[in-house]
Design a protein around this motif. Sequence first.
Motif, mmCIF file in Angstrom:
data_model
loop_
_atom_site.group_PDB
_atom_site.id
_atom_site.type_symbol
_atom_site.label_atom_id
_atom_site.label_comp_id
_atom_site.label_asym_id
_atom_site.label_seq_id
_atom_site.Cartn_x
_atom_site.Cartn_y
_atom_site.Cartn_z
ATOM 1 N N UNK A 91 0.821 -1.208 0.000
ATOM 2 C CA UNK A 91 0.000 0.000 0.000
ATOM 3 C C UNK A 91 0.854 1.256 0.000
ATOM 4 N N UNK A 92 0.380 2.265 -0.731
ATOM 5 C CA UNK A 92 0.964 3.600 -0.721
ATOM 6 C C UNK A 92 -0.193 4.583 -0.609
ATOM 7 N N UNK A 93 -0.120 5.455 0.357
ATOM 8 C CA UNK A 93 -1.159 6.474 0.565
ATOM 9 C C UNK A 93 -2.562 5.865 0.655
ATOM 10 N N UNK A 94 -2.675 4.710 1.325
ATOM 11 C CA UNK A 94 -3.972 4.094 1.564
ATOM 12 C C UNK A 94 -4.586 3.364 0.389
ATOM 13 N N UNK A 95 -3.833 3.195 -0.691
ATOM 14 C CA UNK A 95 -4.322 2.490 -1.879
ATOM 15 C C UNK A 95 -3.397 1.318 -2.195
ATOM 16 N N UNK A 96 -3.944 0.287 -2.847
ATOM 17 C CA UNK A 96 -3.113 -0.837 -3.277
ATOM 18 C C UNK A 96 -2.234 -0.342 -4.420
ATOM 19 N N UNK A 97 -0.929 -0.394 -4.214
ATOM 20 C CA UNK A 97 0.035 0.006 -5.242
ATOM 21 C C UNK A 97 0.477 -1.211 -6.039
ATOM 22 N N UNK A 98 0.730 -2.328 -5.323
ATOM 23 C CA UNK A 98 1.156 -3.565 -5.969
ATOM 24 C C UNK A 98 0.482 -4.726 -5.258
ATOM 25 N N UNK A 99 0.019 -5.686 -6.056
ATOM 26 C CA UNK A 99 -0.574 -6.905 -5.515
ATOM 27 C C UNK A 99 -0.034 -8.077 -6.306
ATOM 28 N N UNK A 100 0.309 -9.142 -5.588
ATOM 29 C CA UNK A 100 0.652 -10.389 -6.247
ATOM 30 C C UNK A 100 -0.418 -11.407 -5.875
ATOM 31 N N UNK A 101 -0.733 -12.284 -6.824
ATOM 32 C CA UNK A 101 -1.789 -13.283 -6.624
ATOM 33 C C UNK A 101 -1.290 -14.622 -7.167
ATOM 34 N N UNK A 102 -1.446 -15.651 -6.375
ATOM 35 C CA UNK A 102 -1.146 -17.008 -6.828
ATOM 36 C C UNK A 102 -2.239 -17.930 -6.293
ATOM 37 N N UNK A 103 -2.605 -18.930 -7.064
ATOM 38 C CA UNK A 103 -3.637 -19.861 -6.614
ATOM 39 C C UNK A 103 -3.453 -21.200 -7.290
ATOM 40 N N UNK A 104 -4.102 -22.191 -6.692
ATOM 41 C CA UNK A 104 -4.008 -23.565 -7.146
ATOM 42 C C UNK A 104 -5.399 -24.124 -7.317
ATOM 43 N N UNK A 105 -5.702 -24.619 -8.512
ATOM 44 C CA UNK A 105 -6.975 -25.310 -8.761
ATOM 45 C C UNK A 105 -6.736 -26.790 -8.521
ATOM 46 N N UNK A 106 -7.243 -27.311 -7.407
ATOM 47 C CA UNK A 106 -7.061 -28.701 -7.024
ATOM 48 C C UNK A 106 -7.215 -29.646 -8.071
#
Length: 106
Positions: A91-106
């Motif tokens: 977060x920067x200044x109360x906003x999402x600046x960078x997000x990483x996402x990973x997931x697994x479909x069983x």
Amino acid sequence: MSDLKKFLEDHFAMLKSADIDGLVADYADDAVMITSLGTSVGKQAVRDSFAAIPADMFADFEVTAEVVEGDTAYITWKTPTIPFGTDSFFFVDGKVKTQTVAFYFG
């Protein structure tokens, strides 16, 4: 409860209800979202990423672990169709600046 924990609680509620406008409002104009499916840069690209998700896919989204430290958050999560997912938020200044996402479909 910290401001960031409250922010995440509200963000996840919007995810569950497929509130794309609300979700995108949480991101900085130059936000970056990195996933195994590609990288989205800017609010419009983040919006497009959320819009590509079936509206009910995250209706039963459940956070299984959450760590908040300063302006960084890390979560693990699951849904009925995704047994394991993980996100990091910066977060920067109360906003999402960078997000990483990973997931697994069983």
